[in-house]
Design a protein around this motif. Sequence first.
Motif, PDB file in Angstrom:
ATOM      1  N   CYS A 114       0.829  -1.125   0.024  1.00 18.09           N
ATOM      2  CA  CYS A 114       0.069   0.079   0.216  1.00 18.09           C
ATOM      3  C   CYS A 114       0.862   1.311  -0.127  1.00 18.09           C
ATOM      4  O   CYS A 114       1.873   1.307   0.396  1.00 18.09           O
ATOM      5  CB  CYS A 114      -1.058   0.136   1.398  1.00 18.09           C
ATOM      6  SG  CYS A 114      -1.136   1.473   1.931  1.00 18.09           S
ATOM      7  N   LEU A 116       0.368   4.172   1.232  1.00 20.07           N
ATOM      8  CA  LEU A 116       0.318   4.858   2.619  1.00 20.07           C
ATOM      9  C   LEU A 116       1.447   4.404   3.234  1.00 20.07           C
ATOM     10  O   LEU A 116       2.294   5.176   3.902  1.00 20.07           O
ATOM     11  CB  LEU A 116      -0.907   4.465   3.161  1.00 20.07           C
ATOM     12  CG  LEU A 116      -1.498   5.495   4.601  1.00 20.07           C
ATOM     13  CD1 LEU A 116      -2.733   6.162   4.280  1.00 20.07           C
ATOM     14  CD2 LEU A 116      -1.197   4.838   5.745  1.00 20.07           C
ATOM     15  N   VAL A 117       1.759   3.086   3.256  1.00 18.58           N
ATOM     16  CA  VAL A 117       2.920   2.444   4.275  1.00 18.58           C
ATOM     17  C   VAL A 117       4.306   2.853   3.450  1.00 18.58           C
ATOM     18  O   VAL A 117       5.176   3.308   4.109  1.00 18.58           O
ATOM     19  CB  VAL A 117       2.619   1.039   4.274  1.00 18.58           C
ATOM     20  CG1 VAL A 117       3.929   0.286   4.964  1.00 18.58           C
ATOM     21  CG2 VAL A 117       1.550   0.466   4.865  1.00 18.58           C
ATOM     22  N   CYS A 144      -3.026  -4.035   9.410  1.00 20.88           N
ATOM     23  CA  CYS A 144      -2.772  -4.820   8.460  1.00 20.88           C
ATOM     24  C   CYS A 144      -1.340  -5.379   8.260  1.00 20.88           C
ATOM     25  O   CYS A 144      -0.561  -4.970   9.339  1.00 20.88           O
ATOM     26  CB  CYS A 144      -2.961  -3.969   7.089  1.00 20.88           C
ATOM     27  SG  CYS A 144      -1.974  -2.531   7.073  1.00 20.88           S
ATOM     28  N   LYS A 147       1.631  -2.685   7.418  1.00 22.09           N
ATOM     29  CA  LYS A 147       1.984  -1.622   8.499  1.00 22.09           C
ATOM     30  C   LYS A 147       2.768  -2.585   9.514  1.00 22.09           C
ATOM     31  O   LYS A 147       3.813  -2.220  10.322  1.00 22.09           O
ATOM     32  CB  LYS A 147       0.823  -1.162   9.417  1.00 22.09           C
ATOM     33  CG  LYS A 147       0.297   0.264   8.751  1.00 22.09           C
ATOM     34  CD  LYS A 147      -0.989   0.552   9.478  1.00 22.09           C
ATOM     35  CE  LYS A 147      -1.584   1.947   9.149  1.00 22.09           C
ATOM     36  NZ  LYS A 147      -2.503   2.209   9.928  1.00 22.09           N
ATOM     37  N   THR A 283     -10.534   3.545   2.138  1.00 21.70           N
ATOM     38  CA  THR A 283      -9.037   3.643   2.667  1.00 21.70           C
ATOM     39  C   THR A 283      -8.935   5.264   3.160  1.00 21.70           C
ATOM     40  O   THR A 283      -9.464   6.106   2.564  1.00 21.70           O
ATOM     41  CB  THR A 283      -7.919   3.310   1.885  1.00 21.70           C
ATOM     42  OG1 THR A 283      -8.295   3.711   0.631  1.00 21.70           O
ATOM     43  CG2 THR A 283      -7.924   1.679   2.061  1.00 21.70           C
ATOM     44  N   PRO A 284      -7.971   5.422   4.224  1.00 23.84           N
ATOM     45  CA  PRO A 284      -7.860   6.864   4.524  1.00 23.84           C
ATOM     46  C   PRO A 284      -7.007   7.633   3.513  1.00 23.84           C
ATOM     47  O   PRO A 284      -6.422   7.128   2.588  1.00 23.84           O
ATOM     48  CB  PRO A 284      -6.721   6.856   5.651  1.00 23.84           C
ATOM     49  CG  PRO A 284      -6.572   5.397   6.014  1.00 23.84           C
ATOM     50  CD  PRO A 284      -7.375   4.518   4.968  1.00 23.84           C
ATOM     51  N   CYS A 344      -9.640  -4.430   8.820  1.00 25.94           N
ATOM     52  CA  CYS A 344      -8.803  -5.352   9.447  1.00 25.94           C
ATOM     53  C   CYS A 344      -9.655  -6.238  10.234  1.00 25.94           C
ATOM     54  O   CYS A 344      -9.027  -7.084  10.710  1.00 25.94           O
ATOM     55  CB  CYS A 344      -7.933  -4.403  10.178  1.00 25.94           C
ATOM     56  SG  CYS A 344      -6.868  -3.278   9.258  1.00 25.94           S
ATOM     57  N   LEU A 372      -6.890   2.198  -1.622  1.00 20.05           N
ATOM     58  CA  LEU A 372      -5.604   2.454  -2.102  1.00 20.05           C
ATOM     59  C   LEU A 372      -5.243   0.750  -2.678  1.00 20.05           C
ATOM     60  O   LEU A 372      -5.494   0.027  -2.357  1.00 20.05           O
ATOM     61  CB  LEU A 372      -4.704   2.707  -0.891  1.00 20.05           C
ATOM     62  CG  LEU A 372      -4.838   4.074  -0.451  1.00 20.05           C
ATOM     63  CD1 LEU A 372      -4.262   4.259   1.069  1.00 20.05           C
ATOM     64  CD2 LEU A 372      -4.237   4.854  -1.218  1.00 20.05           C
ATOM     65  N   PHE A 374      -3.243  -2.284  -3.553  1.00 19.51           N
ATOM     66  CA  PHE A 374      -2.563  -3.261  -2.647  1.00 19.51           C
ATOM     67  C   PHE A 374      -3.091  -3.169  -1.339  1.00 19.51           C
ATOM     68  O   PHE A 374      -2.391  -3.906  -0.392  1.00 19.51           O
ATOM     69  CB  PHE A 374      -1.329  -3.142  -2.525  1.00 19.51           C
ATOM     70  CG  PHE A 374      -0.434  -3.042  -4.192  1.00 19.51           C
ATOM     71  CD1 PHE A 374      -0.633  -4.128  -4.866  1.00 19.51           C
ATOM     72  CD2 PHE A 374       0.318  -2.033  -4.474  1.00 19.51           C
ATOM     73  CE1 PHE A 374      -0.129  -4.395  -6.138  1.00 19.51           C
ATOM     74  CE2 PHE A 374       0.784  -2.144  -5.793  1.00 19.51           C
ATOM     75  CZ  PHE A 374       0.634  -3.340  -6.758  1.00 19.51           C
ATOM     76  N   CYS A 375      -4.095  -2.486  -0.822  1.00 20.46           N
ATOM     77  CA  CYS A 375      -4.678  -2.590   0.450  1.00 20.46           C
ATOM     78  C   CYS A 375      -5.691  -3.900   0.448  1.00 20.46           C
ATOM     79  O   CYS A 375      -6.750  -3.601   0.060  1.00 20.46           O
ATOM     80  CB  CYS A 375      -5.344  -1.229   0.748  1.00 20.46           C
ATOM     81  SG  CYS A 375      -6.198  -1.812   2.472  1.00 20.46           S
ATOM     82  N   THR A 377      -7.137  -5.853   2.894  1.00 17.55           N
ATOM     83  CA  THR A 377      -8.467  -5.824   3.508  1.00 17.55           C
ATOM     84  C   THR A 377      -9.492  -5.160   2.867  1.00 17.55           C
ATOM     85  O   THR A 377     -10.633  -5.587   2.670  1.00 17.55           O
ATOM     86  CB  THR A 377      -8.239  -5.264   4.768  1.00 17.55           C
ATOM     87  OG1 THR A 377      -7.672  -3.901   4.948  1.00 17.55           O
ATOM     88  CG2 THR A 377      -7.110  -6.250   5.703  1.00 17.55           C
ATOM     89  N   TYR A 378      -9.353  -3.635   2.426  1.00 18.42           N
ATOM     90  CA  TYR A 378     -10.383  -3.005   1.822  1.00 18.42           C
ATOM     91  C   TYR A 378     -10.768  -3.459   0.456  1.00 18.42           C
ATOM     92  O   TYR A 378     -11.949  -3.542   0.104  1.00 18.42           O
ATOM     93  CB  TYR A 378      -9.924  -1.325   1.650  1.00 18.42           C
ATOM     94  CG  TYR A 378     -10.079  -0.877   3.147  1.00 18.42           C
ATOM     95  CD1 TYR A 378     -11.596  -0.233   3.466  1.00 18.42           C
ATOM     96  CD2 TYR A 378      -9.265  -0.852   4.216  1.00 18.42           C
ATOM     97  CE1 TYR A 378     -11.609   0.214   4.833  1.00 18.42           C
ATOM     98  CE2 TYR A 378      -9.528  -0.373   5.545  1.00 18.42           C
ATOM     99  CZ  TYR A 378     -10.774   0.135   5.592  1.00 18.42           C
ATOM    100  OH  TYR A 378     -10.752   0.605   6.939  1.00 18.42           O
TER     101      TYR A 378
HETATM  102  S1  SF4 Z   1      -5.113  -1.084   6.023  1.00 21.98           S
HETATM  103 FE1  SF4 Z   1      -4.748  -0.749   3.651  1.00 21.98          FE
HETATM  104  S2  SF4 Z   1      -4.607   1.504   3.487  1.00 21.98           S
HETATM  105 FE2  SF4 Z   1      -4.213   1.095   5.746  1.00 21.98          FE
HETATM  106  S3  SF4 Z   1      -2.095   1.066   5.912  1.00 21.98           S
HETATM  107 FE3  SF4 Z   1      -3.154  -1.152   5.514  1.00 21.98          FE
HETATM  108  S4  SF4 Z   1      -3.058  -1.422   3.371  1.00 21.98           S
HETATM  109 FE4  SF4 Z   1      -2.607   0.627   3.660  1.00 21.98          FE
END
Ligand code: SF4
Lengths: 423, 83, 255
Positions: A114, A116-117, A144, A147, A283-284, A344, A372, A374-375, A377-378
């Motif tokens: 993701c 974000l990470v 996730c 992270k 996602t955020p 999650c 996002l 490769f996220c 869960t979402y």
């Molecule tokens: S939950 Fe999804 S959007 Fe949030 S950090 Fe993890 S992979 Fe990225």
Amino acid sequence: MADYRELWQKLGMDLEKHDVLCEVLPQLYGGIYLNQENRPEGMNYYNFVVAEVHGLRIKELDDHKQQGGKVVGTFCVFVPDELILAAGAIGVGLCAGSQFWIEDGEKVLPRNICPLVKAFTGAKLSGTCPYFQSCDMIIGETTCDAKKKAWEILDDYVDTYVMDLPQMKREKDYKKWAEEIYDLKDKLEKLTGNVITEEKLHDAIKLCNRKRMALQRLYNARKALDLPISGKDALLISQIAFYDNPERFIEMTNALCDELEDRIKKGIAVNKKGSKRILISGTPMAVPNWKIHHIIETSGAMVVAEETCTGTRYFENLVDETPTTMDGMVKALADRYLKINCACFTPNKGREEDIIRLAKEYKADGVIYNSLQFCHTYNIEYANVEKALKEAGIPVLFIESDYSNDDVGQIQTRVEAFLEMIG
Amino acid sequence: MEYDYYILFNTHTDGLNMAKRLKESNIKYTITPTPRQLSKCCGIAIKYEHEDEKAILDIIDKYDIKVLGLHSLERKNVDIKFI
Amino acid sequence: MISIGIDIGSVCAKAAAYDGEKMHLLMQPTGWNLKKTGEELYKKILDISGGKEKDVVEIVGTGYGRVSIPFASKKITEITCHAKGAMYLNPKTRTIIDVGGQDSKVISIDDKGNVLEFIMNDKCAAGTGRFLQVMAHVLEVEVDELEHLAAQSAPRDINSMCAVFAESEVISLLAAGATKESIASGILHSISNKIAHIANRVKIRDSVFFTGGVSKNEQIRSILEKKLKCTIYTQEEAQYAGAIGAALLGYDMKS
Ligand code: SF4
Ligand code: SF4
């Protein structure tokens, strides 16, 4: 313009690289925000915060540190701000919404995770985020996998404390989360040298609730059919809530809400008659990720709410203020936080219900589900959300994207086609 | 050619002070990040309407607000590129 | 009264003119100057239709280049236009599989040609005409030759759907002595797989209509039929679906 270079230098920042960021941000902000018509006057405060984003607020953090205070960074809306404040520390939600940091993140992380990470890791590694540089400690969580494993890498660069977040919502998970909150309390007390007393925690709970109420008031104004404020502006305010001084933020946001409520009375609107109302879910969106909102609002529709962590998940539900004992308050915190419906968790039916409820409350014509890239869960959770929305007769469009510019044309086409479809 | 007009400041306190006075006098203004063409530092500027310039100069005089000057910048349509 | 639809795709630009009875069609390569292409098409199609400038009631732009047609009176996405156009060409259509130069989409429509649901590929080239172009280039043949080559051999497996990885896969296959014929066949199977993958995300209902530049490829159509277990129709004018839909939507708006 005060010169902050000395301060940045002191924080060990890569000034040259940071200059590049300073170069493009005002232009991006100008193009996306300042060209909007009929913005509320109260937005001037947030313009100010953005203009001083790497300046004044960093100076405030520095002043706090000069007096022996600590700064703590967080990445997830599950981490209770209340404890950080009660320990006399300042909490900052670390923004990581820019492509700018991806390259540096990919130096240590695989590409297919993701953005974000990758971005927050890159921000630390490249030393270009003054907030990150100001942190004495960061608090991660086991949400996730991306992270969870990134903390191990970040720990080489900054003191990283990890909270173990349960991923189910059974009785024992609530108990466990309360224990985790107690552990964090110990950790923060050690870091700051301050004892978190019952009184201080209670004050912090009240403060955070007031912040949530200000945001709830803001979002309530968006339920009006004549929208007093654009989705972009509301998103920006939610984003700023993560790092601004809480008291000042509450004051200014309530002042803005006075103006918005007055606009509603007078019928002053930022939207055109008949423009479609969109609920964003997913996602955020961290600063400066304004991409999807911008595309939607330049295609003739308006975003009326965000079921995201930079939206309703951040401020829905208050912490119960009745308990005054430590045990009681920690339990109240655990109860409030574990109610958040993040992908999650399994199962996560609550989120489907939230989205349908919000779509109705905000009179949305459709939902744009934004995940996002490769996220997992979402992305995966979309299947069930789609099913639930279809059953409820609410149209939905799925968009998976990252922070880059490459797919803007594609997304534009999809959004426009979606609007034509529900039109 | 169209222009945008900005007041620049030494410190954000001066800028906020100015904003307060403009508000009192019902003059339309927008706080903005300082355009890069006008400065190398992050910081705030105030964007105003050209027709208000005279009134603004009066306010600066009257309240002795420290400004770095009034500037104009040619308005360009920039393509938005997400970063 | 004439309504004109202009569909600027990444490879081909198409125009349609509709006067309530007859549909006139025209196609030319998009080229690099989208604005000029649009203007040319407009003039030519108006000529062909035998109409006058003053008869034109609406000019609808569509396709990825729709933003570059400043004289268009309306811009409508290719998704909505395709739905209308496919309906016109074949009123039984309920599902459209459109594969163009740089995108592919699957659209589900109702009996009036309204979009019920659609899926579009993301920014990657897999499953689009672009994939064929890249692969043809590696084989040093023209895109149109792929079909003929492929017909003569069983496919070699090409596992990566991503154009970048598939390119290196093809290069190593060539190095390992695989024939161009078997690789060409593998390429057509690979793109069909990706298209099927996208198509599987919507409910496929009869009739299925194959449009866009890639629909000319008979082999891809038949591989897709097997994969999706349905009959897939296409026809000569399938490439014009977007332009036709745009012209029709413009016409409807005025009548
Ligand atoms: S939950 Fe999804 S959007 Fe949030 S950090 Fe993890 S992979 Fe990225
Ligand atoms: S999406 Fe989940 S993991 Fe990410 S910030 Fe929100 S609550 Fe935390």
